[in-house]
Design a protein around this motif. Structure first.
Motif, PDB file in Angstrom:
ATOM      1  N   GLY A 288       0.808  -1.214   0.000  1.00  0.00           N
ATOM      2  CA  GLY A 288       0.000   0.000   0.000  1.00  0.00           C
ATOM      3  C   GLY A 288       0.841   1.263   0.000  1.00  0.00           C
ATOM      4  O   GLY A 288       0.535   2.228  -0.709  1.00  0.00           O
ATOM      5  N   LEU A 289       1.905   1.269   0.791  1.00  0.00           N
ATOM      6  CA  LEU A 289       2.785   2.438   0.854  1.00  0.00           C
ATOM      7  C   LEU A 289       3.500   2.667  -0.476  1.00  0.00           C
ATOM      8  O   LEU A 289       3.593   3.801  -0.955  1.00  0.00           O
ATOM      9  CB  LEU A 289       3.798   2.292   1.991  1.00  0.00           C
ATOM     10  N   ALA A 290       3.995   1.598  -1.076  1.00  0.00           N
ATOM     11  CA  ALA A 290       4.672   1.717  -2.375  1.00  0.00           C
ATOM     12  C   ALA A 290       3.708   2.256  -3.431  1.00  0.00           C
ATOM     13  O   ALA A 290       4.063   3.133  -4.233  1.00  0.00           O
ATOM     14  CB  ALA A 290       5.238   0.368  -2.798  1.00  0.00           C
ATOM     15  N   LYS A 291       2.484   1.763  -3.407  1.00  0.00           N
ATOM     16  CA  LYS A 291       1.465   2.219  -4.360  1.00  0.00           C
ATOM     17  C   LYS A 291       1.139   3.689  -4.118  1.00  0.00           C
ATOM     18  O   LYS A 291       1.018   4.466  -5.072  1.00  0.00           O
ATOM     19  CB  LYS A 291       0.208   1.366  -4.227  1.00  0.00           C
ATOM     20  N   ALA A 292       1.003   4.094  -2.862  1.00  0.00           N
ATOM     21  CA  ALA A 292       0.686   5.486  -2.526  1.00  0.00           C
ATOM     22  C   ALA A 292       1.781   6.440  -2.995  1.00  0.00           C
ATOM     23  O   ALA A 292       1.494   7.527  -3.515  1.00  0.00           O
ATOM     24  CB  ALA A 292       0.460   5.628  -1.024  1.00  0.00           C
ATOM     25  N   VAL A 293       3.030   6.026  -2.851  1.00  0.00           N
ATOM     26  CA  VAL A 293       4.155   6.864  -3.288  1.00  0.00           C
ATOM     27  C   VAL A 293       4.099   7.056  -4.803  1.00  0.00           C
ATOM     28  O   VAL A 293       4.213   8.176  -5.305  1.00  0.00           O
ATOM     29  CB  VAL A 293       5.509   6.257  -2.852  1.00  0.00           C
ATOM     30  N   LEU A 294       3.901   5.976  -5.551  1.00  0.00           N
ATOM     31  CA  LEU A 294       3.861   6.089  -7.009  1.00  0.00           C
ATOM     32  C   LEU A 294       2.641   6.874  -7.481  1.00  0.00           C
ATOM     33  O   LEU A 294       2.750   7.691  -8.398  1.00  0.00           O
ATOM     34  CB  LEU A 294       3.868   4.703  -7.664  1.00  0.00           C
ATOM     35  N   GLU A 295       1.494   6.643  -6.868  1.00  0.00           N
ATOM     36  CA  GLU A 295       0.299   7.405  -7.252  1.00  0.00           C
ATOM     37  C   GLU A 295       0.508   8.894  -7.028  1.00  0.00           C
ATOM     38  O   GLU A 295       0.141   9.713  -7.870  1.00  0.00           O
ATOM     39  CB  GLU A 295      -0.923   6.926  -6.459  1.00  0.00           C
ATOM     40  N   THR A 296       1.114   9.241  -5.914  1.00  0.00           N
ATOM     41  CA  THR A 296       1.394  10.649  -5.625  1.00  0.00           C
ATOM     42  C   THR A 296       2.381  11.208  -6.636  1.00  0.00           C
ATOM     43  O   THR A 296       2.206  12.331  -7.129  1.00  0.00           O
ATOM     44  CB  THR A 296       1.929  10.814  -4.190  1.00  0.00           C
ATOM     45  N   ALA A 297       3.405  10.445  -6.963  1.00  0.00           N
ATOM     46  CA  ALA A 297       4.397  10.895  -7.947  1.00  0.00           C
ATOM     47  C   ALA A 297       3.733  11.158  -9.297  1.00  0.00           C
ATOM     48  O   ALA A 297       4.008  12.179  -9.949  1.00  0.00           O
ATOM     49  CB  ALA A 297       5.512   9.865  -8.087  1.00  0.00           C
ATOM     50  N   TYR A 298       2.835  10.267  -9.718  1.00  0.00           N
ATOM     51  CA  TYR A 298       2.146  10.471 -10.997  1.00  0.00           C
ATOM     52  C   TYR A 298       1.189  11.661 -10.942  1.00  0.00           C
ATOM     53  O   TYR A 298       1.020  12.372 -11.934  1.00  0.00           O
ATOM     54  CB  TYR A 298       1.426   9.199 -11.441  1.00  0.00           C
ATOM     55  N   ASP A 299       0.579  11.909  -9.788  1.00  0.00           N
ATOM     56  CA  ASP A 299      -0.265  13.097  -9.632  1.00  0.00           C
ATOM     57  C   ASP A 299       0.578  14.368  -9.733  1.00  0.00           C
ATOM     58  O   ASP A 299       0.168  15.350 -10.364  1.00  0.00           O
ATOM     59  CB  ASP A 299      -1.006  13.069  -8.294  1.00  0.00           C
ATOM     60  N   ILE A 300       1.755  14.348  -9.126  1.00  0.00           N
ATOM     61  CA  ILE A 300       2.669  15.496  -9.202  1.00  0.00           C
ATOM     62  C   ILE A 300       3.116  15.707 -10.643  1.00  0.00           C
ATOM     63  O   ILE A 300       3.151  16.840 -11.139  1.00  0.00           O
ATOM     64  CB  ILE A 300       3.870  15.310  -8.259  1.00  0.00           C
ATOM     65  N   GLU A 301       3.436  14.612 -11.327  1.00  0.00           N
ATOM     66  CA  GLU A 301       3.842  14.699 -12.737  1.00  0.00           C
ATOM     67  C   GLU A 301       2.737  15.351 -13.567  1.00  0.00           C
ATOM     68  O   GLU A 301       2.984  16.281 -14.345  1.00  0.00           O
ATOM     69  CB  GLU A 301       4.147  13.306 -13.277  1.00  0.00           C
ATOM     70  N   SER A 302       1.521  14.888 -13.388  1.00  0.00           N
ATOM     71  CA  SER A 302       0.388  15.397 -14.162  1.00  0.00           C
ATOM     72  C   SER A 302       0.163  16.883 -13.913  1.00  0.00           C
ATOM     73  O   SER A 302       0.008  17.672 -14.853  1.00  0.00           O
ATOM     74  CB  SER A 302      -0.869  14.601 -13.803  1.00  0.00           C
ATOM     75  N   GLU A 303       0.152  17.276 -12.657  1.00  0.00           N
ATOM     76  CA  GLU A 303      -0.067  18.681 -12.309  1.00  0.00           C
ATOM     77  C   GLU A 303       1.072  19.562 -12.811  1.00  0.00           C
ATOM     78  O   GLU A 303       0.847  20.683 -13.275  1.00  0.00           O
ATOM     79  CB  GLU A 303      -0.237  18.823 -10.798  1.00  0.00           C
ATOM     80  N   THR A 304       2.303  19.064 -12.725  1.00  0.00           N
ATOM     81  CA  THR A 304       3.454  19.827 -13.215  1.00  0.00           C
ATOM     82  C   THR A 304       3.333  20.046 -14.719  1.00  0.00           C
ATOM     83  O   THR A 304       3.558  21.155 -15.217  1.00  0.00           O
ATOM     84  CB  THR A 304       4.772  19.106 -12.881  1.00  0.00           C
TER      85      THR A 304
END
Length: 135
Positions: A26-42
């Motif tokens: 769950g933690l690994a998934k949360a980190v990657l999901e957040t990273a992809y959200d940051i990528e998208s917003e950037t």
């Protein structure tokens, strides 16, 4: 001779190990999901001239292959010098030389802070996800 058997924790240990595995995933998934959200917003907030800077924004997580992209008919390949050391770490950014000037600005141009703002906006969501996982 007389003895007494002390046991019964084996099942509890197996339950805890299973729960720990679930937490790790769950933690690994949360980190990657957040990273992809940051990528998208950037990307949404990156100025576009040729599109190279926007196309270059990407995520690199643990065990990911080298990133490549095409902008204005040219293909670029390369990743970050820092690599994620474990599944609980990911990098979001750009390998375009001038992206740092778009982000931070120069002496005659204010920075857009797209990456910084996207990271700040998405960290509360990561914290909430971590709390849910640990419950």
């Amino acid at each position: 001779m007389i003895s007494s058997k002390v046991s019964g924790v084996g099942k509890s240990v197996r339950v805890l190990e299973s729960r720990l595995k679930s937490i790790r995933m769950g933690l690994a998934k949360a980190v990657l999901e957040t990273a992809y959200d940051i990528e998208s917003e950037t990307k949404q907030n990156t100025r576009v001239d040729t599109g190279r800077a926007r196309a270059s924004v990407h995520v690199e997580g643990f065990g990911m292959l080298t990133f490549s992209y095409t902008a204005a008919g040219n293909t670029y390949t390369g990743g970050f010098t820092k690599k994620a050391k474990d599944p609980y770490e990911a990098y979001v950014g750009s390998n375009v030389e001038y992206f740092v000037f778009l982000e931070n600005g120069t002496y005659n141009r204010a920075g857009d802070h797209m990456l910084r703002n996207a990271t700040r906006a998405n960290m509360p969501k990561l914290r909430e996800n971590v709390k849910k996982i640990l419950r």
